[in-house]
Design a protein around this motif. Sequence first.
Motif, PDB file in Angstrom:
ATOM      1  N   ILE A 172     -13.453  -5.067 -18.678  1.00  0.00           N
ATOM      2  CA  ILE A 172     -12.055  -5.029 -18.257  1.00  0.00           C
ATOM      3  C   ILE A 172     -12.014  -4.576 -16.804  1.00  0.00           C
ATOM      4  CG2 ILE A 172      -9.761  -4.091 -18.694  1.00  0.00           C
ATOM      5  CD1 ILE A 172     -10.784  -5.686 -21.039  1.00  0.00           C
ATOM      6  N   LYS A 173     -11.404  -5.391 -15.948  1.00  0.00           N
ATOM      7  CA  LYS A 173     -11.327  -5.051 -14.534  1.00  0.00           C
ATOM      8  C   LYS A 173      -9.882  -5.076 -14.063  1.00  0.00           C
ATOM      9  CE  LYS A 173     -15.876  -6.691 -13.055  1.00  0.00           C
ATOM     10  NZ  LYS A 173     -16.578  -7.507 -12.038  1.00  0.00           N
ATOM     11  N   GLY A 174      -9.490  -4.030 -13.375  1.00  0.00           N
ATOM     12  CA  GLY A 174      -8.180  -4.001 -12.746  1.00  0.00           C
ATOM     13  C   GLY A 174      -8.254  -4.571 -11.349  1.00  0.00           C
ATOM     14  N   VAL A 175      -7.092  -4.947 -10.825  1.00  0.00           N
ATOM     15  CA  VAL A 175      -7.004  -5.504  -9.475  1.00  0.00           C
ATOM     16  C   VAL A 175      -5.846  -4.841  -8.749  1.00  0.00           C
ATOM     17  CG1 VAL A 175      -6.681  -7.581  -8.093  1.00  0.00           C
ATOM     18  CG2 VAL A 175      -7.885  -7.722 -10.278  1.00  0.00           C
ATOM     19  N   HIS A 176      -6.106  -4.380  -7.540  1.00  0.00           N
ATOM     20  CA  HIS A 176      -5.067  -3.731  -6.744  1.00  0.00           C
ATOM     21  C   HIS A 176      -5.125  -4.240  -5.305  1.00  0.00           C
ATOM     22  CE1 HIS A 176      -2.148  -0.749  -5.612  1.00  0.00           C
ATOM     23  NE2 HIS A 176      -2.964  -0.172  -4.747  1.00  0.00           N
ATOM     24  N   LEU A 177      -4.014  -4.755  -4.831  1.00  0.00           N
ATOM     25  CA  LEU A 177      -3.858  -5.212  -3.457  1.00  0.00           C
ATOM     26  C   LEU A 177      -4.847  -6.325  -3.084  1.00  0.00           C
ATOM     27  CD1 LEU A 177      -3.045  -1.843  -1.629  1.00  0.00           C
ATOM     28  CD2 LEU A 177      -1.536  -3.353  -2.926  1.00  0.00           C
TER      29      LEU A 177
ATOM     30  N   VAL B 206     -13.508 -16.048 -18.851  1.00  0.00           N
ATOM     31  CA  VAL B 206     -12.699 -15.194 -17.989  1.00  0.00           C
ATOM     32  C   VAL B 206     -11.235 -15.394 -18.346  1.00  0.00           C
ATOM     33  CG1 VAL B 206     -11.997 -14.694 -15.612  1.00  0.00           C
ATOM     34  CG2 VAL B 206     -14.366 -15.358 -16.096  1.00  0.00           C
ATOM     35  N   TYR B 207     -10.522 -14.301 -18.511  1.00  0.00           N
ATOM     36  CA  TYR B 207      -9.077 -14.349 -18.741  1.00  0.00           C
ATOM     37  C   TYR B 207      -8.419 -13.491 -17.678  1.00  0.00           C
ATOM     38  CZ  TYR B 207      -4.517 -14.004 -21.063  1.00  0.00           C
ATOM     39  OH  TYR B 207      -3.161 -14.057 -21.365  1.00  0.00           O
ATOM     40  N   ILE B 208      -7.503 -14.099 -16.914  1.00  0.00           N
ATOM     41  CA  ILE B 208      -6.804 -13.396 -15.842  1.00  0.00           C
ATOM     42  C   ILE B 208      -5.332 -13.276 -16.211  1.00  0.00           C
ATOM     43  CG2 ILE B 208      -6.140 -13.452 -13.405  1.00  0.00           C
ATOM     44  CD1 ILE B 208      -8.732 -15.039 -12.891  1.00  0.00           C
TER      45      ILE B 208
ATOM     46  N   THR C 263      -8.289 -10.965  -6.753  1.00  0.00           N
ATOM     47  CA  THR C 263      -8.376 -11.105  -8.205  1.00  0.00           C
ATOM     48  C   THR C 263      -9.551 -11.993  -8.590  1.00  0.00           C
ATOM     49  OG1 THR C 263      -5.968 -10.868  -8.419  1.00  0.00           O
ATOM     50  CG2 THR C 263      -7.136 -11.864 -10.272  1.00  0.00           C
ATOM     51  N   ILE C 264      -9.677 -13.129  -7.919  1.00  0.00           N
ATOM     52  CA  ILE C 264     -10.766 -14.053  -8.235  1.00  0.00           C
ATOM     53  C   ILE C 264     -12.121 -13.456  -7.868  1.00  0.00           C
ATOM     54  CG2 ILE C 264     -11.723 -16.334  -7.741  1.00  0.00           C
ATOM     55  CD1 ILE C 264      -9.143 -16.217  -9.549  1.00  0.00           C
ATOM     56  N   ASN C 265     -12.187 -12.713  -6.779  1.00  0.00           N
ATOM     57  CA  ASN C 265     -13.433 -12.033  -6.440  1.00  0.00           C
ATOM     58  C   ASN C 265     -13.836 -11.037  -7.517  1.00  0.00           C
ATOM     59  OD1 ASN C 265     -13.909 -13.368  -4.011  1.00  0.00           O
ATOM     60  ND2 ASN C 265     -12.800 -11.861  -2.784  1.00  0.00           N
ATOM     61  N   ARG C 266     -12.858 -10.329  -8.064  1.00  0.00           N
ATOM     62  CA  ARG C 266     -13.146  -9.364  -9.138  1.00  0.00           C
ATOM     63  C   ARG C 266     -13.638 -10.055 -10.407  1.00  0.00           C
ATOM     64  NH1 ARG C 266     -13.880  -4.199  -9.380  1.00  0.00           N
ATOM     65  NH2 ARG C 266     -12.245  -3.602 -10.839  1.00  0.00           N
ATOM     66  N   ALA C 267     -13.238 -11.307 -10.598  1.00  0.00           N
ATOM     67  CA  ALA C 267     -13.611 -12.035 -11.818  1.00  0.00           C
ATOM     68  C   ALA C 267     -15.064 -12.487 -11.809  1.00  0.00           C
ATOM     69  CB  ALA C 267     -12.696 -13.246 -11.997  1.00  0.00           C
ATOM     70  N   GLU C 268     -15.694 -12.524 -10.646  1.00  0.00           N
ATOM     71  CA  GLU C 268     -17.097 -12.936 -10.535  1.00  0.00           C
ATOM     72  C   GLU C 268     -17.348 -14.246 -11.286  1.00  0.00           C
ATOM     73  OE1 GLU C 268     -19.385  -9.561 -11.798  1.00  0.00           O
ATOM     74  OE2 GLU C 268     -19.109  -8.522  -9.895  1.00  0.00           O
ATOM     75  N   ILE C 269     -16.593 -15.258 -10.948  1.00  0.00           N
ATOM     76  CA  ILE C 269     -16.649 -16.542 -11.644  1.00  0.00           C
ATOM     77  C   ILE C 269     -17.982 -17.240 -11.412  1.00  0.00           C
ATOM     78  CG2 ILE C 269     -15.630 -18.868 -11.681  1.00  0.00           C
ATOM     79  CD1 ILE C 269     -12.919 -17.494 -11.148  1.00  0.00           C
ATOM     80  N   ARG C 270     -18.514 -17.819 -12.499  1.00  0.00           N
ATOM     81  CA  ARG C 270     -19.779 -18.559 -12.462  1.00  0.00           C
ATOM     82  C   ARG C 270     -19.519 -20.036 -12.722  1.00  0.00           C
ATOM     83  NH1 ARG C 270     -21.567 -13.978 -16.675  1.00  0.00           N
ATOM     84  NH2 ARG C 270     -21.608 -12.219 -15.213  1.00  0.00           N
ATOM     85  N   PHE C 271     -20.519 -20.868 -12.390  1.00  0.00           N
ATOM     86  CA  PHE C 271     -20.340 -22.315 -12.438  1.00  0.00           C
ATOM     87  C   PHE C 271     -19.973 -22.839 -13.829  1.00  0.00           C
ATOM     88  CE2 PHE C 271     -23.410 -22.177  -8.726  1.00  0.00           C
ATOM     89  CZ  PHE C 271     -22.429 -22.436  -7.790  1.00  0.00           C
ATOM     90  N   ASN C 272     -20.485 -22.229 -14.888  1.00  0.00           N
ATOM     91  CA  ASN C 272     -20.262 -22.758 -16.239  1.00  0.00           C
ATOM     92  C   ASN C 272     -19.114 -22.066 -16.956  1.00  0.00           C
ATOM     93  OD1 ASN C 272     -21.222 -24.827 -17.985  1.00  0.00           O
ATOM     94  ND2 ASN C 272     -22.081 -23.279 -19.359  1.00  0.00           N
ATOM     95  N   ASP C 273     -18.327 -21.292 -16.237  1.00  0.00           N
ATOM     96  CA  ASP C 273     -17.250 -20.527 -16.865  1.00  0.00           C
ATOM     97  C   ASP C 273     -16.039 -21.389 -17.206  1.00  0.00           C
ATOM     98  OD1 ASP C 273     -18.521 -18.094 -16.857  1.00  0.00           O
ATOM     99  OD2 ASP C 273     -17.594 -17.374 -15.011  1.00  0.00           O
ATOM    100  N   VAL C 274     -15.412 -21.052 -18.327  1.00  0.00           N
ATOM    101  CA  VAL C 274     -14.056 -21.505 -18.630  1.00  0.00           C
ATOM    102  C   VAL C 274     -13.126 -20.358 -18.255  1.00  0.00           C
ATOM    103  CG1 VAL C 274     -12.428 -22.179 -20.431  1.00  0.00           C
ATOM    104  CG2 VAL C 274     -14.782 -23.047 -20.472  1.00  0.00           C
ATOM    105  N   VAL C 275     -12.273 -20.601 -17.277  1.00  0.00           N
ATOM    106  CA  VAL C 275     -11.403 -19.569 -16.718  1.00  0.00           C
ATOM    107  C   VAL C 275      -9.965 -19.849 -17.112  1.00  0.00           C
ATOM    108  CG1 VAL C 275     -10.587 -18.480 -14.594  1.00  0.00           C
ATOM    109  CG2 VAL C 275     -12.959 -19.283 -14.744  1.00  0.00           C
TER     110      VAL C 275
END
Length: 354
Positions: free
Chosen positions: A297-302, A248-250, A168-180
């Motif tokens: 919008i990104k889905g996550v599976h397994l 980012v919203y998970i 899930t976190i890999n799909r989010a492609e989080i960056r240093f300045n992000d509010v997650v």
Amino acid sequence: MKAVVCHGPRDYRLEEVPVPRPGPGEVLVRVHLAGVCASDGKAWDGAPKIWGTNDGQGRYIEPPVIVGHEFVAQVVAFGEGAEGRDGLAIGDYVCSEQIVPCQDCLYCKEGLYWLCEPHDIYGFHQRTPGSWAEYMVFPRKALNYKLPAGMDPDHGVFVEPLGCAVHTINRAEIRFNDVVVIAGCGSLGLGMVAAAKMKSPKTIVALDLHPARLELARKCGADITINPRDEDAVTKVKEMTGGYGCDVYIEATGAPRAVTQGLDMIRKRGRFIEFSVFRDLVTADWSIIGDTKELDIKGVHLSPHAYDTAIRMIAEGRLPMDEIITHKLPLEDYEQGIQMVIDGSASLKVTLRP
């Protein structure tokens, strides 16, 4: 051996079944500890998204089948030609990715094995009986992992859900300045918090309705916690971001309200990551996604390519595992475990000991 066999919604039975024998290339393991997933609760309860609907949506579970896709086990025997596969030896503690890919379909040939078309997942499909049993077999094409020496074997039961969190976190492609923002601090959400922390974003905000879970989220790395029951989460996140909203919203709650909350909370061009399996269809204003905010919008599976990372995170003590694994019940109490997961108020990771 004892095994919990699903025959249909609310029709799970503790039965005596033959101990499986490993065929060529297969590995026989004795289950050490098995997890009860939120999807197990939905399957038990007859969720249309799992059992199929009148509008033609296909069935995801094939009864009768031995339940369970979260587990840690110990190698006891090898089938012909399997000895030494994946570096395994008799006595090793191991886990196996929940999907056993066919390696022949379009998705497998494209390298997307976790989207395999036959989609044989432990505990859901008859070709891959699950872990709510004393013994199980890892098929010839299974993806198996040895746990490192010194790692508590009980903690290995969390590798599968943590692997999902890592993906899930890999799909989010989080960056240093992000509010997650991570909505939902069940065991999976807590894993997402810990994995997101390793990406070093500006701020991690955890949302949950249970104060105890929010406290654990801080231990896993959350900077700010919000209980939407006590305060307006959308307003608070916008206030801390100059009115723009989170980057980012998970969504990891499985509650429809969390979807619309996220669409309201996220900034323009933000990344909305959807993990949950919902019981029913979810309705949202799709104009927010397109015309209003131009969201990704990104889905996550397994949990593809995530088991090594999950094992390392647990072995390094990045999560308070003894607080996350809240219950270890005998296999005979499987129904109690299912109900605890459905209720969710007094447990996090519920496990069964065959």
